[in-house]
Design an enzyme around this catalytic site. Sequence first.
Site, PDB file in Angstrom:
ATOM      1  N   LYS A  30       1.342   1.481   3.757  1.00 26.03           N
ATOM      2  CA  LYS A  30       1.359   2.246   2.498  1.00 26.03           C
ATOM      3  C   LYS A  30       1.512   3.742   2.783  1.00 26.03           C
ATOM      4  O   LYS A  30       2.289   4.433   2.134  1.00 26.03           O
ATOM      5  CB  LYS A  30       0.093   1.936   1.679  1.00 26.03           C
ATOM      6  CG  LYS A  30       0.151   0.542   1.075  1.00 26.03           C
ATOM      7  CD  LYS A  30      -1.148   0.035   0.481  1.00 26.03           C
ATOM      8  CE  LYS A  30      -0.956  -1.435   0.088  1.00 26.03           C
ATOM      9  NZ  LYS A  30      -2.120  -2.091  -0.496  1.00 26.03           N
TER      10      LYS A  30
ATOM     11  N   GLN B 211      -8.077  -0.570  -1.154  1.00 27.20           N
ATOM     12  CA  GLN B 211      -7.621  -1.799  -0.504  1.00 27.20           C
ATOM     13  C   GLN B 211      -8.689  -2.887  -0.631  1.00 27.20           C
ATOM     14  O   GLN B 211      -9.864  -2.654  -0.356  1.00 27.20           O
ATOM     15  CB  GLN B 211      -7.302  -1.508   0.976  1.00 27.20           C
ATOM     16  CG  GLN B 211      -6.635  -2.650   1.713  1.00 27.20           C
ATOM     17  CD  GLN B 211      -5.252  -2.998   1.171  1.00 27.20           C
ATOM     18  OE1 GLN B 211      -4.517  -2.153   0.665  1.00 27.20           O
ATOM     19  NE2 GLN B 211      -4.897  -4.266   1.256  1.00 27.20           N
TER      20      GLN B 211
ATOM     21  N   ASP C  66      -2.338   0.252  -8.765  1.00 29.27           N
ATOM     22  CA  ASP C  66      -2.372  -1.165  -8.388  1.00 29.27           C
ATOM     23  C   ASP C  66      -2.226  -2.061  -9.627  1.00 29.27           C
ATOM     24  O   ASP C  66      -1.938  -3.251  -9.499  1.00 29.27           O
ATOM     25  CB  ASP C  66      -3.730  -1.488  -7.733  1.00 29.27           C
ATOM     26  CG  ASP C  66      -3.597  -1.888  -6.281  1.00 29.27           C
ATOM     27  OD1 ASP C  66      -2.522  -2.377  -5.888  1.00 29.27           O
ATOM     28  OD2 ASP C  66      -4.581  -1.715  -5.543  1.00 29.27           O
TER      29      ASP C  66
HETATM   30  N1  GUN Z   1      -5.273  -6.706  -0.909  1.00 30.74           N
HETATM   31  C1  GUN Z   1      -4.301  -7.659  -0.905  1.00 30.74           C
HETATM   32  N2  GUN Z   1      -3.316  -7.325  -1.754  1.00 30.74           N
HETATM   33  C2  GUN Z   1      -3.668  -6.149  -2.318  1.00 30.74           C
HETATM   34  C3  GUN Z   1      -3.041  -5.288  -3.269  1.00 30.74           C
HETATM   35  O1  GUN Z   1      -1.959  -5.556  -3.807  1.00 30.74           O
HETATM   36  N3  GUN Z   1      -3.732  -4.164  -3.579  1.00 30.74           N
HETATM   37  C4  GUN Z   1      -4.937  -3.874  -3.035  1.00 30.74           C
HETATM   38  N4  GUN Z   1      -5.532  -2.748  -3.411  1.00 30.74           N
HETATM   39  N5  GUN Z   1      -5.535  -4.628  -2.146  1.00 30.74           N
HETATM   40  C5  GUN Z   1      -4.910  -5.759  -1.795  1.00 30.74           C
END
Ligand code: GUN
Length: 282
Positions: free
Chosen positions: A53, A97, A120
């Site tokens: 990211k 996350q 998100d």
């Molecule tokens: N963990 C697994 N997929 C995701 C996601 O799309 N966003 C976040 N914040 N955590 C995750």
Amino acid sequence: MSAKIIDGKAIAASIRQKMVDEVAQLKKEGIVPGLAVVIVGKDPASKVYVGQKEKGCAQVGIYSEKYDLPEDTSEEELLNLMARLNKDDKINGILVQLPLPKQIDEKKVLYAIDSAKDVDGFHPENIGKLVIGEDTFLPCTPHGIMVLLEHSGIDLKGKEAVVVGRSNIVGKPISLMLLSKSATVTICHSKTKDLSFHTRRADVVIAAVGRPEMIKGDMLKEGAVVIDVGVNRLENGKLAGDVEFESASKKAFAITPVPGGVGPMTITMLLKNTIKAARMQA
Ligand code: GUN
């Protein structure tokens, strides 16, 4: 017949290339999109995703800050950080996350993010908007799938779409998005009695269960479009999707590989949401 490969890596790269110009133009207008990425603990997969990211932000010119917090961070500390980031003008998007360590209530943290910075798309206000078809931040993985289908020229109107998996992150939102494009949607899950009965009728199969190679070629209709969301680490260290690629690609019209299918699109949609948040807040 061998299926057409839906190349998520190439599609993501072309979208990110356009974003470079978009962000450069925004900067000329005095707008610098900013993303805060928060990780708590040492989950190796989460570390990899967070690294990707940050790299994605740098690639397109988005400002990013990483908060790498220890495993024993308290819920209160994390909520305080959310409050600070909500008020920070340099930060347009906040991503925490998942999963979080067990002493922290995930819901409380996600609900504490300002819905205008929820890149998100996990805040209940934004999920509610998705349900009723209002403009919102779409969750990144299902949004990425929709863009892949669009780029591949797949018309969903009237098609039978079968989603395998009912998670809040993928299964439920992708079902709503497919419905909004006038597909007829069936959601299957671990208690579904006869999974093959459903998948064999499907024009489009979305596999998001988290079980390696569970969907096999003989469970598919000839000419189906198959989107594999699974990222499963096998004992031999290799990555496998939720679909058995070898057999499925002989039946399908088009299929996403793992890796290089849905994965690169997820981060690209996060970047897209961050740019959208910056525009909205400007
Ligand atoms: N963990 C697994 N997929 C995701 C996601 O799309 N966003 C976040 N914040 N955590 C995750």
